[in-house]
Design a protein around this motif. Structure first.
Motif, PDB file in Angstrom:
ATOM      1  N   SER A   1       0.820  -1.208   0.000  1.00 30.06           N
ATOM      2  CA  SER A   1       0.000   0.000   0.000  1.00 30.06           C
ATOM      3  C   SER A   1       0.857   1.264   0.000  1.00 30.06           C
ATOM      4  CB  SER A   1      -0.931   0.001   1.221  1.00 30.06           C
ATOM      5  OG  SER A   1      -0.177  -0.015   2.424  1.00 30.06           O
ATOM      6  N   VAL A   2       2.044   1.205   0.608  1.00 27.27           N
ATOM      7  CA  VAL A   2       2.930   2.374   0.620  1.00 27.27           C
ATOM      8  C   VAL A   2       3.462   2.648  -0.791  1.00 27.27           C
ATOM      9  CG1 VAL A   2       4.983   3.395   1.674  1.00 27.27           C
ATOM     10  CG2 VAL A   2       3.560   1.823   2.995  1.00 27.27           C
ATOM     11  N   LEU A   3       3.854   1.583  -1.478  1.00 27.60           N
ATOM     12  CA  LEU A   3       4.321   1.746  -2.854  1.00 27.60           C
ATOM     13  C   LEU A   3       3.199   2.250  -3.747  1.00 27.60           C
ATOM     14  CD1 LEU A   3       6.687   1.382  -4.804  1.00 27.60           C
ATOM     15  CD2 LEU A   3       5.963  -0.990  -5.141  1.00 27.60           C
ATOM     16  N   LYS A   4       1.969   1.834  -3.464  1.00 28.97           N
ATOM     17  CA  LYS A   4       0.828   2.311  -4.247  1.00 28.97           C
ATOM     18  C   LYS A   4       0.623   3.810  -4.044  1.00 28.97           C
ATOM     19  CE  LYS A   4      -4.103   1.511  -5.012  1.00 28.97           C
ATOM     20  NZ  LYS A   4      -3.967   1.690  -6.454  1.00 28.97           N
ATOM     21  N   ARG A   5       0.911   4.291  -2.838  1.00 37.84           N
ATOM     22  CA  ARG A   5       0.789   5.740  -2.600  1.00 37.84           C
ATOM     23  C   ARG A   5       1.759   6.522  -3.481  1.00 37.84           C
ATOM     24  NH1 ARG A   5       2.032   7.130   3.240  1.00 37.84           N
ATOM     25  NH2 ARG A   5       1.927   9.215   2.323  1.00 37.84           N
ATOM     26  N   LEU A   6       2.970   6.007  -3.639  1.00 37.15           N
ATOM     27  CA  LEU A   6       3.951   6.671  -4.505  1.00 37.15           C
ATOM     28  C   LEU A   6       3.482   6.670  -5.961  1.00 37.15           C
ATOM     29  CD1 LEU A   6       6.740   7.965  -4.938  1.00 37.15           C
ATOM     30  CD2 LEU A   6       7.689   5.663  -5.169  1.00 37.15           C
ATOM     31  N   ILE A   7       2.948   5.541  -6.409  1.00 39.21           N
ATOM     32  CA  ILE A   7       2.473   5.452  -7.795  1.00 39.21           C
ATOM     33  C   ILE A   7       1.287   6.387  -8.011  1.00 39.21           C
ATOM     34  CG2 ILE A   7       1.414   3.892  -9.487  1.00 39.21           C
ATOM     35  CD1 ILE A   7       3.126   1.655  -8.226  1.00 39.21           C
ATOM     36  N   ASP A   8       0.375   6.452  -7.037  1.00 39.03           N
ATOM     37  CA  ASP A   8      -0.771   7.359  -7.158  1.00 39.03           C
ATOM     38  C   ASP A   8      -0.328   8.812  -7.227  1.00 39.03           C
ATOM     39  OD1 ASP A   8      -2.452   5.198  -7.104  1.00 39.03           O
ATOM     40  OD2 ASP A   8      -2.915   5.358  -4.966  1.00 39.03           O
ATOM     41  N   GLU A   9       0.751   9.138  -6.498  1.00 41.83           N
ATOM     42  CA  GLU A   9       1.263  10.506  -6.515  1.00 41.83           C
ATOM     43  C   GLU A   9       1.881  10.852  -7.871  1.00 41.83           C
ATOM     44  OE1 GLU A   9       2.048  14.293  -5.169  1.00 41.83           O
ATOM     45  OE2 GLU A   9       0.837  12.729  -4.197  1.00 41.83           O
ATOM     46  N   LEU A  10       2.492   9.869  -8.520  1.00 44.23           N
ATOM     47  CA  LEU A  10       3.139  10.109  -9.813  1.00 44.23           C
ATOM     48  C   LEU A  10       2.172  10.001 -10.989  1.00 44.23           C
ATOM     49  CD1 LEU A  10       6.402   8.013  -9.268  1.00 44.23           C
ATOM     50  CD2 LEU A  10       6.197  10.500  -9.175  1.00 44.23           C
ATOM     51  N   ARG A  11       1.020   9.374 -10.769  1.00 41.18           N
ATOM     52  CA  ARG A  11       0.096   9.099 -11.876  1.00 41.18           C
ATOM     53  C   ARG A  11      -0.472  10.387 -12.464  1.00 41.18           C
ATOM     54  NH1 ARG A  11      -2.962   5.771  -9.460  1.00 41.18           N
ATOM     55  NH2 ARG A  11      -2.282   3.832 -10.436  1.00 41.18           N
ATOM     56  N   VAL A  12      -0.619  10.372 -13.786  1.00 42.86           N
ATOM     57  CA  VAL A  12      -1.287  11.448 -14.514  1.00 42.86           C
ATOM     58  C   VAL A  12      -2.505  10.826 -15.187  1.00 42.86           C
ATOM     59  CG1 VAL A  12      -1.090  13.129 -16.379  1.00 42.86           C
ATOM     60  CG2 VAL A  12       0.860  12.688 -14.894  1.00 42.86           C
ATOM     61  N   THR A  13      -3.693  11.268 -14.810  1.00 42.83           N
ATOM     62  CA  THR A  13      -4.912  10.635 -15.313  1.00 42.83           C
ATOM     63  C   THR A  13      -5.237  11.066 -16.737  1.00 42.83           C
ATOM     64  OG1 THR A  13      -6.199  12.386 -14.244  1.00 42.83           O
ATOM     65  CG2 THR A  13      -5.890  10.331 -13.020  1.00 42.83           C
ATOM     66  N   GLU A  14      -5.039  12.340 -17.041  1.00 43.30           N
ATOM     67  CA  GLU A  14      -5.337  12.790 -18.401  1.00 43.30           C
ATOM     68  C   GLU A  14      -4.098  12.630 -19.282  1.00 43.30           C
ATOM     69  OE1 GLU A  14      -3.891  16.234 -15.970  1.00 43.30           O
ATOM     70  OE2 GLU A  14      -5.396  14.661 -15.745  1.00 43.30           O
ATOM     71  N   LYS A  15      -4.312  12.780 -20.597  1.00 45.34           N
ATOM     72  CA  LYS A  15      -3.211  12.649 -21.554  1.00 45.34           C
ATOM     73  C   LYS A  15      -2.377  13.924 -21.527  1.00 45.34           C
ATOM     74  CE  LYS A  15      -5.642   9.447 -24.626  1.00 45.34           C
ATOM     75  NZ  LYS A  15      -6.142   9.193 -26.001  1.00 45.34           N
ATOM     76  N   ASN A  16      -1.425  13.927 -20.615  1.00 44.98           N
ATOM     77  CA  ASN A  16      -0.578  15.113 -20.434  1.00 44.98           C
ATOM     78  C   ASN A  16       0.854  14.661 -20.227  1.00 44.98           C
ATOM     79  OD1 ASN A  16       0.612  17.544 -19.793  1.00 44.98           O
ATOM     80  ND2 ASN A  16      -1.035  18.208 -18.416  1.00 44.98           N
ATOM     81  N   PRO A  17       1.583  14.393 -21.321  1.00 48.01           N
ATOM     82  CA  PRO A  17       2.960  13.898 -21.174  1.00 48.01           C
ATOM     83  C   PRO A  17       3.875  14.906 -20.482  1.00 48.01           C
ATOM     84  CG  PRO A  17       2.481  14.429 -23.473  1.00 48.01           C
ATOM     85  CD  PRO A  17       1.182  14.492 -22.739  1.00 48.01           C
ATOM     86  N   VAL A  18       3.597  16.194 -20.618  1.00 51.39           N
ATOM     87  CA  VAL A  18       4.443  17.205 -19.976  1.00 51.39           C
ATOM     88  C   VAL A  18       4.362  17.076 -18.464  1.00 51.39           C
ATOM     89  CG1 VAL A  18       4.839  19.669 -19.687  1.00 51.39           C
ATOM     90  CG2 VAL A  18       4.193  18.767 -21.937  1.00 51.39           C
ATOM     91  N   LEU A  19       3.137  16.939 -17.941  1.00 49.69           N
ATOM     92  CA  LEU A  19       2.960  16.793 -16.504  1.00 49.69           C
ATOM     93  C   LEU A  19       3.543  15.471 -16.014  1.00 49.69           C
ATOM     94  CD1 LEU A  19       1.770  17.824 -13.864  1.00 49.69           C
ATOM     95  CD2 LEU A  19      -0.427  16.788 -14.514  1.00 49.69           C
ATOM     96  N   ALA A  20       3.383  14.409 -16.794  1.00 51.75           N
ATOM     97  CA  ALA A  20       3.937  13.112 -16.399  1.00 51.75           C
ATOM     98  C   ALA A  20       5.450  13.175 -16.280  1.00 51.75           C
ATOM     99  CB  ALA A  20       3.528  12.045 -17.420  1.00 51.75           C
ATOM    100  N   ASN A  21       6.117  13.803 -17.231  1.00 51.70           N
ATOM    101  CA  ASN A  21       7.568  13.930 -17.180  1.00 51.70           C
ATOM    102  C   ASN A  21       8.009  14.855 -16.069  1.00 51.70           C
ATOM    103  OD1 ASN A  21       9.008  12.499 -19.608  1.00 51.70           O
ATOM    104  ND2 ASN A  21       7.141  13.355 -20.489  1.00 51.70           N
ATOM    105  N   ARG A  22       7.184  15.867 -15.765  1.00 51.10           N
ATOM    106  CA  ARG A  22       7.533  16.780 -14.679  1.00 51.10           C
ATOM    107  C   ARG A  22       7.508  16.049 -13.332  1.00 51.10           C
ATOM    108  NH1 ARG A  22       3.428  20.923 -14.809  1.00 51.10           N
ATOM    109  NH2 ARG A  22       4.434  21.533 -16.775  1.00 51.10           N
ATOM    110  N   LYS A  23       6.525  15.190 -13.136  1.00 50.13           N
ATOM    111  CA  LYS A  23       6.445  14.455 -11.864  1.00 50.13           C
ATOM    112  C   LYS A  23       7.597  13.459 -11.728  1.00 50.13           C
ATOM    113  CE  LYS A  23       1.546  14.820 -10.747  1.00 50.13           C
ATOM    114  NZ  LYS A  23       0.356  14.115 -10.259  1.00 50.13           N
TER     115      LYS A  23
END
Length: 819
Positions: A21-43
């Motif tokens: 569950s702790v690792l899932k919190r990190l993935i949820d924090e990095l996830r980008v729900t919409e199609k936004n590659p700029v935001l994904a790379n920024r995170k």
């Protein structure tokens, strides 16, 4: 303090007792729900910056993940994830449909279930794919494991090595499967490649485990790294054998089962390479393999219960089956030069002449008072038998897109046809040639069908004394062509779908004729042997084998056209078909028999416009579907579709005449001649007896000896160049040496098909066995290999030549598999 840093601190603190569950919190924090590659790379960049400032977080995260994965079964992750299952389509479909009503029990000890919990959003695979590759590589590089945690690395490597052995046995099993051997009997001569790759895999695993002391649950760095080069060479030979079998499909045919086996063999060989890179001492290769495996795992986890993905995967399999086989004689719809252009016009004119009579017969039979099903049968026979007759007399029907077109398209975007940019350029040029050929085919049909139909109506009126059809029927024929007030264009789209399906059917029956040896079975039929002379029977068998696909495709296409209107009538649906060739004949009949007081220039213009638009819809629908199947079989992404459309639009704006008239300098394709025939036996240079120029390099498509030594003496000496050969290793010195065998810069490259002449292949004896040096556990008995480290593909005694047979020695000890 940023949220990412807070989560990394918690992960580092809990590295000894990891919680998913702790690792899932990190993935949820990095996830980008919409199609936004700029935001994904920024995170991701934020995560990288935090780990660069605090290197201990890299060890904490790596240790956390490794300890978490240890709690699950890992071998299935490496051996099954992302590799096509051998389970049947309907069995898988029943299982997934049942899951909708009564959920399947999750495999709690499976890493796939863990990843499915961590990446539980449908768009996670797209989010991960949008991250730049360089950021992935930097992130993986930061995941350093400290020495006190090397036992975790050793555990992971042991599982990877065990997976390599399991995959190796599976590859041997598929490579020596009876279905594959029946498809390509010569594979028995090369069976040692599949056996030897297994021996090499076991030797590599044992030597690697011993050198790194993995049995002691540690991972030391040995003074001399264990080279995977011999294993990679044998994997390459197995890949070459698969490529040779694929090239023989036009002779042998292929089944869905065999297509599935070939695909699984390809995927297993590729996974073996990835796993070998995972334990490699080369950090860049290892990191890239980790990234590729993570993305494959996420995709599999998200789609494991997806019915849509199952259907998608199996339709890709069908697409590959259709595009990998094409008739050798059949129908051909691509021309690249003026000669082929003129020949297509003549064939289309023959088709237009016959279609005028077919349209006339169909119009006359409407005066018969018969039941709807009888009407459907009668129309189907008119269409079907007429199309078959057109094929027999070497005519053609405009806008037909046979399996030949899909095979030609697929040949330009095959795995070995160059970079994607070059493939798309070749594909755009091929599309231009196809569209131009279809244009002249339409012109041939229309320019012949209209005057012949007018002559028929005129002759009918003057011979019989009454019009062939009354004015109401003539007005109805013209109304059916109106693109604005009737359903002419939707009906033309339906005909376009049928045109596409007829191409698939033709490909299916072409494959069936070859795979089931229909021609030879016809020649041996006892009744035909009794009724026909031997010469006639031979010709009949050859004709059926060569033309079965075209005949059945045309006949079933006629059934589609003839029965659609009746089916629509029975179910109350407004469906029918419109085809440009028949529409043009109906145009002539309608205009000739229309009453003078009903004639107007608006009707004439709308009818002519309707015929042209019907042809355009026929062509675009059928061709786009054929193009979709061909590109789908090679998994070309949507981005490349858009680039292809841009290239075609640019060509249209700069050279519009290329879509109508042949170019001054016709395009040349590696596997398509100027008449649209697929080139299978491309061995003219090899069999001509003339020596090759000194500035040519011969690149063999598989590492086997082709000619006997008696014939090799008459062939000019040439260098052999391999572009992606793994690095060899000198046995005596232990130094890495390159295995590129070309010492000169080649000006031109000739691809010689090395598996097309059975007699020459089978005349080569396999006299030497693969031998191993008992002290070094490496290949021996080859002085050139020992002295130079170069694998000579022209030497029949070399390992890379695949010129070997059993017996092979047993490994020092069996691989260590999990309890």
């Amino acid at each position: 303090m940023s949220e990412i840093k807070r989560i990394l601190q918690q992960i580092t603190a809990l590295s000894d007792v990891p919680d998913a569950s702790v690792l899932k919190r990190l993935i949820d924090e990095l996830r980008v729900t919409e199609k936004n590659p700029v935001l994904a790379n920024r995170k991701i960049q934020s995560l990288i910056e935090v780990m660069q400032l605090h290197p201990e977080y890299g060890d904490g995260l790596a240790s956390f993940v490794l300890k978490l994965i240890i709690q699950y079964r890992q071998i299935a992750l490496y051996t099954d994830t992302g590799i096509m299952s051998d389970e049947g389509f309907f069995s898988s479909l029943r299982r997934l449909v049942g899951h909708r009503f009564l959920p399947l029990l999750p495999q709690d000890d499976s890493v796939v279930e863990l990843v499915g919990y961590l990446f539980d959003q449908r768009l996670d695979e797209h989010w991960l794919a949008s991250i730049d590759k360089d950021k992935w590589e930097v992130l993986v590089e930061l995941l350093k494991v400290k020495k006190e945690h090397l036992d975790l690395v050793a555990n992971a490597k042991n599982n990877i090595l065990n997976a390599i052995v399991i995959l190796s046995y599976r590859i041997s099993g598929i490579g020596l499967h009876p279905d594959l051997m029946e498809s390509y009997p010569q594979i028995l001569n090369y069976s040692a490649s599949f056996v030897a790759q297994n021996q090499e895999a076991v030797l590599f695993v044992n030597q690697y485990r011993q050198a790194h002391e993995l049995d002691n649950l540690t991972d030391i760095t040995p003074a001399q790294a264990v080279s995977p080069a011999p294993l990679l060479v044998m994997l390459e030979q197995c890949e070459d054998i698969v490529a040779t079998v694929r090239k023989r499909i036009y002779k042998t045919g292929i089944s869905i089962r065999l297509t599935n086996m070939m695909l699984r063999l390809d995927q297993s060989l590729q996974r073996m390479r990835i796993l070998t890179k995972l334990v490699s001492v080369d950090g860049i290769k290892r990191d890239r393999a980790i990234i590729e495996l993570i993305q494959t795992l996420v995709i599999t986890a998200n789609r494991r219960y997806s019915i849509g993905y199952l259907i998608d995967n199996n339709t890709k399999l069908l697409s590959r089956k259709v595009t990998e086989n094409a008739g050798r004689v059949g129908e051909h719809y691509i021309s690249t030069d003026k000669s082929g252009y003129q020949k297509m016009f003549k064939k289309a004119s023959i088709g237009g002449f016959i279609i005028a009579f077919m349209a006339t017969i169909k119009i006359v039979t409407y005066q018969l008072a018969i039941a709807p099903m009888a009407r459907a049968f009668l129309n189907s026979m008119i269409y079907g038998l007429g199309f078959v007759f057109i094929h027999i007399v070497h005519g053609t029907v405009a806008t037909k897109q046979p399996a030949m077109t899909a095979a030609a398209i697929a040949s330009t975007i095959s795995d070995g046809s160059g970079k994607k940019s070059h493939q798309l350029t070749k594909l755009s040029e091929l599309v231009v040639d196809i569209l131009r050929t279809q244009f002249i085919a339409i012109m041939g049909n229309v320019m012949m069908a209209i005057p012949v139909a007018l002559i028929i109506s005129y002759t009918w009126l003057h011979v019989i004394g009454v019009p062939m059809i009354n004015t109401d029927k003539a007005g109805h024929l013209l109304h059916e062509l109106d693109p604005f007030t009737s359903l002419a264009l939707p009906h033309a789209a339906i005909a376009g779908v049928y045109l596409f399906l007829s191409g698939l059917i033709a490909g299916y029956y072409d494959n069936l004729a070859v795979y089931n040896n229909i021609g030879e079975r016809v020649r041996r039929h006892w009744l035909l042997q009794y009724m026909l002379p031997k010469a006639w029977l031979e010709r009949l068998g050859g004709f059926i084998e060569a033309n079965l696909g075209a005949i059945m495709g045309n006949f079933i296409f006629g059934i589609f056209l003839g029965s659609t209107a009746t089916i629509g009538f029975i179910f109350g649906l407004p469906i029918d078909i419109r085809h440009i060739a028949f529409a043009s004949a109906n145009l002539a009949h309608g205009l000739f028999n229309l009453a003078p007081e009903q004639m107007s220039w608006q009707i004439v213009v709308l009818s002519i416009m309707g015929v042209l638009m019907i042809g355009m819809v026929n062509l675009m629908v059928s061709f786009s579907l054929a193009l979709f199947v061909a590109l789908r079989s090679k998994e070309v992404q949507f981005l490349e579709w858009s680039r292809l459309a841009k290239q075609l639009l640019s060509h249209l704006l700069t050279h519009p005449s290329d879509f109508i008239w042949p170019r001054d300098k016709p395009m040349k394709y590696a596997r398509i001649d100027s008449q649209g025939h697929m080139i299978f036996d491309d061995s003219a240079t090899q069999n001509s007896g003339k020596p090759l120029p000194s500035n040519y390099v011969v690149r063999r498509l598989s590492d086997v000896k082709i000619l006997p030594k008696s014939k090799l003496a008459t062939t000019a000496e040439t260098d052999i160049h391999y572009e992606n050969q793994p690095q060899g290793k000198d046995i005596n010195s232990g130094q890495e040496v390159p295995t590129t065998l070309s010492n000169t810069s080649p000006k031109k490259v000739i691809d010689l098909d090395d598996g097309l002449i059975d007699e020459e292949l089978n005349s080569t004896p396999y006299s030497d066995d693969i031998q191993y040096d008992k002290t070094t556990k490496t290949l021996g008995n080859n002085s050139e290999y020992k002295d130079t480290g170069v694998i000579d593909a022209t030497n029949p005694d070399s390992k890379a030549a695949g010129d070997a047979k059993t017996p092979l020695p047993k490994p020092k000890k069996p691989p260590k598999l999990p309890n």
